[in-house]
Each structure stands twice: as structure tokens, then as C-alpha cells.
Design an enzyme around this catalytic site. Structure first.
Site, mmCIF file in Angstrom:
data_model
loop_
_atom_site.group_PDB
_atom_site.id
_atom_site.type_symbol
_atom_site.label_atom_id
_atom_site.label_comp_id
_atom_site.label_asym_id
_atom_site.label_seq_id
_atom_site.Cartn_x
_atom_site.Cartn_y
_atom_site.Cartn_z
ATOM 1 N N ILE A 199 -7.878 -2.431 0.307
ATOM 2 C CA ILE A 199 -6.540 -4.055 -0.735
ATOM 3 C C ILE A 199 -5.790 -2.782 -2.303
ATOM 4 O O ILE A 199 -6.754 -2.444 -2.792
ATOM 5 C CB ILE A 199 -7.164 -5.241 -0.997
ATOM 6 C CG1 ILE A 199 -6.976 -6.344 0.178
ATOM 7 C CG2 ILE A 199 -6.329 -6.014 -1.742
ATOM 8 C CD1 ILE A 199 -7.647 -7.029 -0.406
ATOM 9 N N GLY B 57 -10.297 -7.400 12.834
ATOM 10 C CA GLY B 57 -9.382 -6.509 11.678
ATOM 11 C C GLY B 57 -10.535 -4.593 12.231
ATOM 12 O O GLY B 57 -9.883 -4.176 11.192
ATOM 13 N N HIS C 52 9.426 5.871 3.073
ATOM 14 C CA HIS C 52 10.163 6.925 4.003
ATOM 15 C C HIS C 52 9.673 7.989 4.882
ATOM 16 O O HIS C 52 9.124 8.426 3.849
ATOM 17 C CB HIS C 52 11.713 7.027 3.112
ATOM 18 C CG HIS C 52 11.089 8.285 2.337
ATOM 19 N ND1 HIS C 52 11.922 9.420 2.344
ATOM 20 C CD2 HIS C 52 11.206 8.252 1.053
ATOM 21 C CE1 HIS C 52 10.576 10.023 1.266
ATOM 22 N NE2 HIS C 52 11.521 9.268 0.145
#
Length: 206
Positions: free
Chosen positions: A164, A67, A134
Site C-alpha cells: 500500500i 490475494g 506509460h
């Protein structure tokens, strides 16, 4: 037979193993430096110091299941130097636009969305239910955490971590080596590396 070696032996590695199964791998092994671990879930754990060369020489695909972005970079660069075949994994439930470019060693988790004209660097984690809109440019070894969202035309520098639930507004640049705490909302460019928190985020001195 389709074979993959996952560097590490942690919970994140178990998620990568599940993704590997869903991508057609039927031979899965973890590789870790802890000689006391020989199994994780139902998969064998090989010793990095004694067994790594075997898996490289036998042309296993590799992905790093660590991680921490800086450690992930160090391990992936070591594998690159040793000629390992590094792959990306994309969960079948992820939605990835046709023209998205994804670097080697990146994992795109279940329910993630990556929209058109976006570039994702090497060794990234686009975690569960995250969305990258995008025209984003996500640097190398970035972690976009569970439920984090970037709007259109966002740039995130190398080694950064969006915690998060992070929300990044459109047309925002985030410099390298930036950590956004859980739930942070980014509405202005972040030009100073370090830790940010709040709504909107502010720099957190260490």
C-alpha cells in the site's frame, strides 16, 4: 444470462463480485475448499472438491479471488489445465488506455489508472486507486496495492507485491519475487528477490 465463478471466499472475492455485477454478470458464485461456508454476502459458495467440474462444464467465466500471488498462480494454472474460461475484470471507474494489454485473470479495481503502452500480465491485481504509468511491463501474478504508483517505463517481475502506498520512480526494474512494504519508495533497480522497506527502500534480511 452472464455467469461467473470466483475462486475463493474472502473480502477480496466480495470486491470482485461487485465488479462482476458492474460488468453485467447476473449469476455469481464463489468456489472454495471450506465446506463449512455456504454463503458469502448474498452469494452462494460452492465446494471446490465436488462442484468445480460443474461450473467448468457449464462454461462459467472464472477469476481467482486470492490475494497471495503464489496461491493465485497455482489456482489459475489449475483452472487453465482443466479448460476453464478465465476472464479479467475491470471496474467501470478505472481508466485504462486504449492500447494497454491485460492478461487473463487480472483485476483492475475502482479508480485505478493504467497509462498507454503498458503490458499487465496474467492474474494480476491493480488495486483501488493504484496507478501504472506509460510503458510499464508488469509481470504475471503481481499485486499493485491500494494507492501504489509506478512512474513511466517501470518493469515489475512475476509474483511481486507492491505494498500500500508504494512509489516506484521512473525507469526502474524490480526483479521477480519481490515484496515492497507499505509506503516504500523505490529509486534504484532491485535485482535481489526478497523483502524491501523504507524511504528509499532497503533489503530486509529474514
Amino acid at each position: 444470462m452472464k455467469s461467473i465463478a470466483i475462486m475463493g471466499a474472502s473480502g477480496h472475492c466480495k470486491v470482485l463480485a461487485d465488479m462482476a455485477l458492474l460488468n453485467g454478470y447476473d449469476d455469481i458464485v464463489f468456489i472454495d475448499k471450506n465446506p463449512e461456508i455456504d454463503m458469502l454476502a448474498e452469494y452462494p459458495v460452492a465446494d471446490e472438491d465436488t462442484d468445480l467440474d460443474y461450473y467448468i462444464e457449464h462454461h462459467y467465466d472464472f477469476i481467482v479471488g486470492i490475494g497471495d500471488g503464489k496461491i493465485r498462480r497455482k489456482v489459475q494454472e489449475m483452472l487453465e489445465e482443466r479448460g476453464a474460461d478465465i476472464v479479467s475484470l475491470i471496474h467501470p471507474s478505472a481508466v485504462v488506455a486504449y492500447d494497454v494489454k491485460i492478461g487473463e485473470g487480472t483485476a483492475v479495481m475502482a479508480g485505478a489508472v493504467i497509462n498507454p503502452s503498458t503490458v499487465i500480465g496474467k492474474g494480476c491485481i491493480i488495486n483501488t486507486s493504484a496507478s501504472v504509468d506509460h510503458d510499464n511491463v508488469i509481470g504475471d501474478y503481481v499485486h499493485v496495492s491500494v494507492g501504489a504508483h509506478t512512474a513511466g517505463t517501470v518493469t515489475v517481475g512475476d509474483n511481486s507485491w507492491l505494498g500500500i502506498g508504494t512509489i516506484v520512480s521512473n525507469n526502474i526494474d524490480i526483479c521477480a519475487d519481490t515484496f515492497i512494504c507499505a509506503g516504500g519508495v523505490v529509486v534504484k533497480n532491485l535485482t535481489k528477490p526478497g523483502k524491501y522497506a523504507g524511504v528509499p527502500v532497503r533489503f530486509v534480511p529474514i
